[in-house]
Design a protein around this motif. Structure first.
Motif, PDB file in Angstrom:
ATOM      1  N   ARG A  62      12.324  -3.302  -7.041  1.00 15.79           N
ATOM      2  CA  ARG A  62      13.000  -4.190  -6.099  1.00 15.79           C
ATOM      3  C   ARG A  62      11.984  -4.909  -5.214  1.00 15.79           C
ATOM      4  O   ARG A  62      11.066  -4.285  -4.670  1.00 15.79           O
ATOM      5  CB  ARG A  62      13.969  -3.403  -5.199  1.00 15.79           C
ATOM      6  CG  ARG A  62      15.128  -2.743  -5.920  1.00 15.79           C
ATOM      7  CD  ARG A  62      15.923  -1.903  -4.922  1.00 15.79           C
ATOM      8  NE  ARG A  62      16.967  -1.129  -5.570  1.00 15.79           N
ATOM      9  CZ  ARG A  62      18.249  -1.499  -5.638  1.00 15.79           C
ATOM     10  NH1 ARG A  62      18.622  -2.641  -5.101  1.00 15.79           N
ATOM     11  NH2 ARG A  62      19.137  -0.736  -6.237  1.00 15.79           N
ATOM     12  N   ASP A  63      12.182  -6.216  -5.019  1.00 11.01           N
ATOM     13  CA  ASP A  63      11.365  -6.981  -4.073  1.00 11.01           C
ATOM     14  C   ASP A  63      12.095  -7.061  -2.742  1.00 11.01           C
ATOM     15  O   ASP A  63      13.325  -7.066  -2.691  1.00 11.01           O
ATOM     16  CB  ASP A  63      11.121  -8.397  -4.602  1.00 11.01           C
ATOM     17  CG  ASP A  63      10.238  -8.404  -5.844  1.00 11.01           C
ATOM     18  OD1 ASP A  63       9.316  -7.577  -5.898  1.00 11.01           O
ATOM     19  OD2 ASP A  63      10.465  -9.235  -6.735  1.00 11.01           O
ATOM     20  N   ASP A  64      11.328  -7.125  -1.640  1.00 15.72           N
ATOM     21  CA  ASP A  64      11.960  -7.232  -0.325  1.00 15.72           C
ATOM     22  C   ASP A  64      11.232  -8.228   0.578  1.00 15.72           C
ATOM     23  O   ASP A  64      11.320  -8.157   1.804  1.00 15.72           O
ATOM     24  CB  ASP A  64      12.045  -5.863   0.357  1.00 15.72           C
ATOM     25  CG  ASP A  64      10.685  -5.210   0.553  1.00 15.72           C
ATOM     26  OD1 ASP A  64       9.682  -5.758   0.054  1.00 15.72           O
ATOM     27  OD2 ASP A  64      10.621  -4.145   1.206  1.00 15.72           O
ATOM     28  N   LEU A  65      10.513  -9.165  -0.033  1.00 15.18           N
ATOM     29  CA  LEU A  65       9.830 -10.199   0.740  1.00 15.18           C
ATOM     30  C   LEU A  65       9.777 -11.485  -0.062  1.00 15.18           C
ATOM     31  O   LEU A  65       9.443 -11.467  -1.251  1.00 15.18           O
ATOM     32  CB  LEU A  65       8.398  -9.755   1.092  1.00 15.18           C
ATOM     33  CG  LEU A  65       7.549 -10.779   1.853  1.00 15.18           C
ATOM     34  CD1 LEU A  65       8.074 -10.937   3.294  1.00 15.18           C
ATOM     35  CD2 LEU A  65       6.076 -10.373   1.865  1.00 15.18           C
ATOM     36  N   GLY A  94       7.926 -10.608  -3.606  1.00 17.07           N
ATOM     37  CA  GLY A  94       7.043  -9.457  -3.707  1.00 17.07           C
ATOM     38  C   GLY A  94       7.551  -8.322  -2.856  1.00 17.07           C
ATOM     39  O   GLY A  94       8.643  -8.390  -2.284  1.00 17.07           O
ATOM     40  N   LYS A  95       6.753  -7.290  -2.791  1.00 11.97           N
ATOM     41  CA  LYS A  95       7.108  -6.105  -2.020  1.00 11.97           C
ATOM     42  C   LYS A  95       6.303  -6.094  -0.724  1.00 11.97           C
ATOM     43  O   LYS A  95       5.071  -6.177  -0.745  1.00 11.97           O
ATOM     44  CB  LYS A  95       6.835  -4.840  -2.836  1.00 11.97           C
ATOM     45  CG  LYS A  95       7.689  -4.757  -4.101  1.00 11.97           C
ATOM     46  CD  LYS A  95       7.283  -3.578  -4.965  1.00 11.97           C
ATOM     47  CE  LYS A  95       8.186  -3.482  -6.190  1.00 11.97           C
ATOM     48  NZ  LYS A  95       8.193  -4.724  -7.011  1.00 11.97           N
ATOM     49  N   LEU A  96       7.006  -5.967   0.383  1.00 13.60           N
ATOM     50  CA  LEU A  96       6.376  -5.976   1.691  1.00 13.60           C
ATOM     51  C   LEU A  96       5.230  -4.974   1.760  1.00 13.60           C
ATOM     52  O   LEU A  96       4.149  -5.277   2.267  1.00 13.60           O
ATOM     53  CB  LEU A  96       7.445  -5.643   2.744  1.00 13.60           C
ATOM     54  CG  LEU A  96       7.156  -5.943   4.201  1.00 13.60           C
ATOM     55  CD1 LEU A  96       7.084  -7.437   4.435  1.00 13.60           C
ATOM     56  CD2 LEU A  96       8.222  -5.319   5.090  1.00 13.60           C
ATOM     57  N   SER A  97       5.470  -3.791   1.240  1.00 16.57           N
ATOM     58  CA  SER A  97       4.475  -2.716   1.339  1.00 16.57           C
ATOM     59  C   SER A  97       3.228  -3.000   0.521  1.00 16.57           C
ATOM     60  O   SER A  97       2.180  -2.400   0.761  1.00 16.57           O
ATOM     61  CB  SER A  97       5.093  -1.388   0.879  1.00 16.57           C
ATOM     62  OG  SER A  97       5.518  -1.480  -0.478  1.00 16.57           O
ATOM     63  N   GLU A  98       3.325  -3.922  -0.454  1.00 19.19           N
ATOM     64  CA  GLU A  98       2.169  -4.264  -1.280  1.00 19.19           C
ATOM     65  C   GLU A  98       1.489  -5.552  -0.820  1.00 19.19           C
ATOM     66  O   GLU A  98       0.261  -5.675  -0.884  1.00 19.19           O
ATOM     67  CB  GLU A  98       2.594  -4.410  -2.747  1.00 19.19           C
ATOM     68  CG  GLU A  98       3.089  -3.122  -3.387  1.00 19.19           C
ATOM     69  CD  GLU A  98       3.488  -3.327  -4.842  1.00 19.19           C
ATOM     70  OE1 GLU A  98       3.375  -4.473  -5.332  1.00 19.19           O
ATOM     71  OE2 GLU A  98       3.918  -2.349  -5.482  1.00 19.19           O
ATOM     72  N   VAL A  99       2.296  -6.524  -0.351  1.00 16.52           N
ATOM     73  CA  VAL A  99       1.746  -7.840  -0.008  1.00 16.52           C
ATOM     74  C   VAL A  99       0.994  -7.814   1.310  1.00 16.52           C
ATOM     75  O   VAL A  99      -0.146  -8.297   1.399  1.00 16.52           O
ATOM     76  CB  VAL A  99       2.875  -8.894   0.036  1.00 16.52           C
ATOM     77  CG1 VAL A  99       2.326 -10.238   0.542  1.00 16.52           C
ATOM     78  CG2 VAL A  99       3.508  -9.066  -1.339  1.00 16.52           C
ATOM     79  N   ILE A 100       1.604  -7.247   2.346  1.00 20.46           N
ATOM     80  CA  ILE A 100       1.021  -7.336   3.687  1.00 20.46           C
ATOM     81  C   ILE A 100      -0.351  -6.664   3.787  1.00 20.46           C
ATOM     82  O   ILE A 100      -1.259  -7.189   4.441  1.00 20.46           O
ATOM     83  CB  ILE A 100       1.989  -6.782   4.748  1.00 20.46           C
ATOM     84  CG1 ILE A 100       3.287  -7.602   4.741  1.00 20.46           C
ATOM     85  CG2 ILE A 100       1.362  -6.807   6.130  1.00 20.46           C
ATOM     86  CD1 ILE A 100       3.092  -9.097   4.924  1.00 20.46           C
ATOM     87  N   PRO A 101      -0.591  -5.505   3.132  1.00 20.49           N
ATOM     88  CA  PRO A 101      -1.931  -4.905   3.207  1.00 20.49           C
ATOM     89  C   PRO A 101      -3.037  -5.754   2.584  1.00 20.49           C
ATOM     90  O   PRO A 101      -4.220  -5.469   2.804  1.00 20.49           O
ATOM     91  CB  PRO A 101      -1.758  -3.579   2.453  1.00 20.49           C
ATOM     92  CG  PRO A 101      -0.313  -3.244   2.589  1.00 20.49           C
ATOM     93  CD  PRO A 101       0.379  -4.569   2.498  1.00 20.49           C
ATOM     94  N   THR A 102      -2.680  -6.799   1.823  1.00 15.79           N
ATOM     95  CA  THR A 102      -3.702  -7.680   1.249  1.00 15.79           C
ATOM     96  C   THR A 102      -4.049  -8.830   2.184  1.00 15.79           C
ATOM     97  O   THR A 102      -4.896  -9.662   1.845  1.00 15.79           O
ATOM     98  CB  THR A 102      -3.225  -8.266  -0.095  1.00 15.79           C
ATOM     99  OG1 THR A 102      -2.121  -9.155   0.144  1.00 15.79           O
ATOM    100  CG2 THR A 102      -2.819  -7.177  -1.063  1.00 15.79           C
ATOM    101  N   THR A 103      -3.393  -8.909   3.355  1.00  9.98           N
ATOM    102  CA  THR A 103      -3.663  -9.989   4.302  1.00  9.98           C
ATOM    103  C   THR A 103      -4.536  -9.489   5.447  1.00  9.98           C
ATOM    104  O   THR A 103      -4.649  -8.297   5.690  1.00  9.98           O
ATOM    105  CB  THR A 103      -2.344 -10.538   4.883  1.00  9.98           C
ATOM    106  OG1 THR A 103      -1.672  -9.494   5.607  1.00  9.98           O
ATOM    107  CG2 THR A 103      -1.422 -11.032   3.763  1.00  9.98           C
TER     108      THR A 103
END
Length: 371
Positions: free
Chosen positions: A116-119, A195-204
């Motif tokens: 599931r995507d949440d972003l 994408g997935k919040l938990s995966e995308v945000i740590p790459t920023t």
């Protein structure tokens, strides 16, 4: 007793604002610029209602929600670090509510949660413009409504009804379709990603910021981008003046937010501190936080111009407030605002795009959506 000169000028400025936002919203339709433009519409309408107080009928919106949308546009521009703390708290609630919306407790097949995507992220090529969580923050969505996606439309509609009522009061003889030619009509082609919040945000932000701080900075960047890309208009001098006010207030609030963060740079550290230092060192960013521009923001935004009445000509133009407060002519002021927005958009974008240790970027964690 008739209105004073500065009061008449304030009402003229408010009328410019309402014509500009009404035309911009009508033409936006399904374009994502509707989110930041709607927030600005709520902000200027809220200020007009506050200045009129009991002289006008109450608008049919929830004052608490309207105030949340209005304060959201200020970002960290509060006294001390209280507003920064409050914004972080808002994003913590939004993150929790966002997860509940995408992962309801009653969902079936929980084993498939990893799919599931949440972003959602909206870009111009690979230049980030908006995120779905930022859009929710812009319109003051309360977490209790975020749990149910069906509440989003009615919530936004209620806010826009308040804007429409104020516009109708300001222009009682104008039909809705007459506003369609006004405001901004940008139709930038955008790309949607999921994408997935938990995966995308740590790459920023070099992977160094908390999720709530990263999302709040992305939202500031989004509002700056929207002001830089989606506010200019050439339909009439009124809308041009209102669009300039929009760009300036966004620039001032964003620059003040950078200043607030810079005062807590010891809590950021690492590579992020270098990006923040570089951004705060930009002359345009610092200049618009100084007292003359702060006074201009207060008078222009809050429609309180009594302190400059003696400096106004007998028949003031809506842009006379610029020189009265800053002693700067309109043309160099326009360049300052446009250059400042470009500087902030570029600086925040570079910081946001700084890869975390191990490499990779947010686009490695996003998938393009076909629309």
């Amino acid at each position: 007793m008739g209105q004073k000169l500065h009061e008449r000028l304030s009402m003229t400025i408010a009328a410019c604002d309402l014509q500009y936002v009404a035309g911009s919203i009508i033409s936006a339709k399904g374009h994502p610029r509707l989110w930041p433009m709607s927030q600005w519409a709520v902000m200027v309408t809220y200020e007009l209602q506050q200045s009129l107080r009991d002289a006008s009928p109450k608008l049919s919106w929830d004052p608490v929600i309207a105030e949340a949308a209005r304060h959201g546009g200020k970002f960290f521009d509060g006294k001390g670090d209280r507003n920064l703390t409050a914004v972080m708290s808002s994003f913590e609630s939004l993150i929790a509510a966002n997860r509940e919306a995408f992962f309801p407790a009653t969902r079936r097949f929980k084993v498939l949660d990893r799919l599931r995507d949440d972003l959602s992220v909206i870009t111009d090529d690979e230049e980030v413009l908006l995120t779905s969580v930022g859009g929710q923050f812009m319109l003051g969505f309360p977490p209790s409504q975020l749990v149910d996606f069906s509440a989003w439309g009615p919530h936004a509609l209620t806010l826009m009804r308040g804007v429409g009522q104020a516009t109708g009061l300001a222009f009682p003889d104008r039909r809705l379709e007459e506003f369609a030619g006004h405001g901004n009509h940008s139709e930038t082609s955008v790309t949607w990603w999921d994408g997935k919040l938990s995966e995308v945000i740590p790459t920023t932000f070099a992977g160094e910021l908390s999720v709530e701080l990263a999302l709040s900075l992305i939202t500031i960047h989004s509002t700056v981008q929207a002001a830089y890309k989606w506010t200019s208009t050439d339909c009439c001098p009124w809308c041009a003046a209102a669009a300039l006010k929009h760009r300036f207030v966004v620039l001032h609030h964003a620059a003040r937010s950078v200043e607030q963060l810079q005062s807590r740079i010891d809590q950021i550290g690492g590579r992020s501190a270098e990006y923040l230092d570089a951004l705060w060192a930009e002359p345009d960013v610092k200049l618009v936080t100084t007292l003359p521009y702060r006074r201009l923001r207060n008078g222009w935004f809050h429609l309180g111009l009594g302190d400059i009445e003696a400096q106004l000509p007998a028949k003031p133009d809506v842009l006379n407030v610029i020189e009265a407060y800053t002693h700067q002519a309109t043309e160099p002021f326009v360049r300052l605002v446009n250059d400042g927005l470009a500087t902030l958009a570029r600086g925040l974008g570079l910081w946001m795009g700084a890869a975390a240790s191990g490499g990779g970027s947010m686009f490695d964690r996003l998938r393009k959506v076909r629309v």
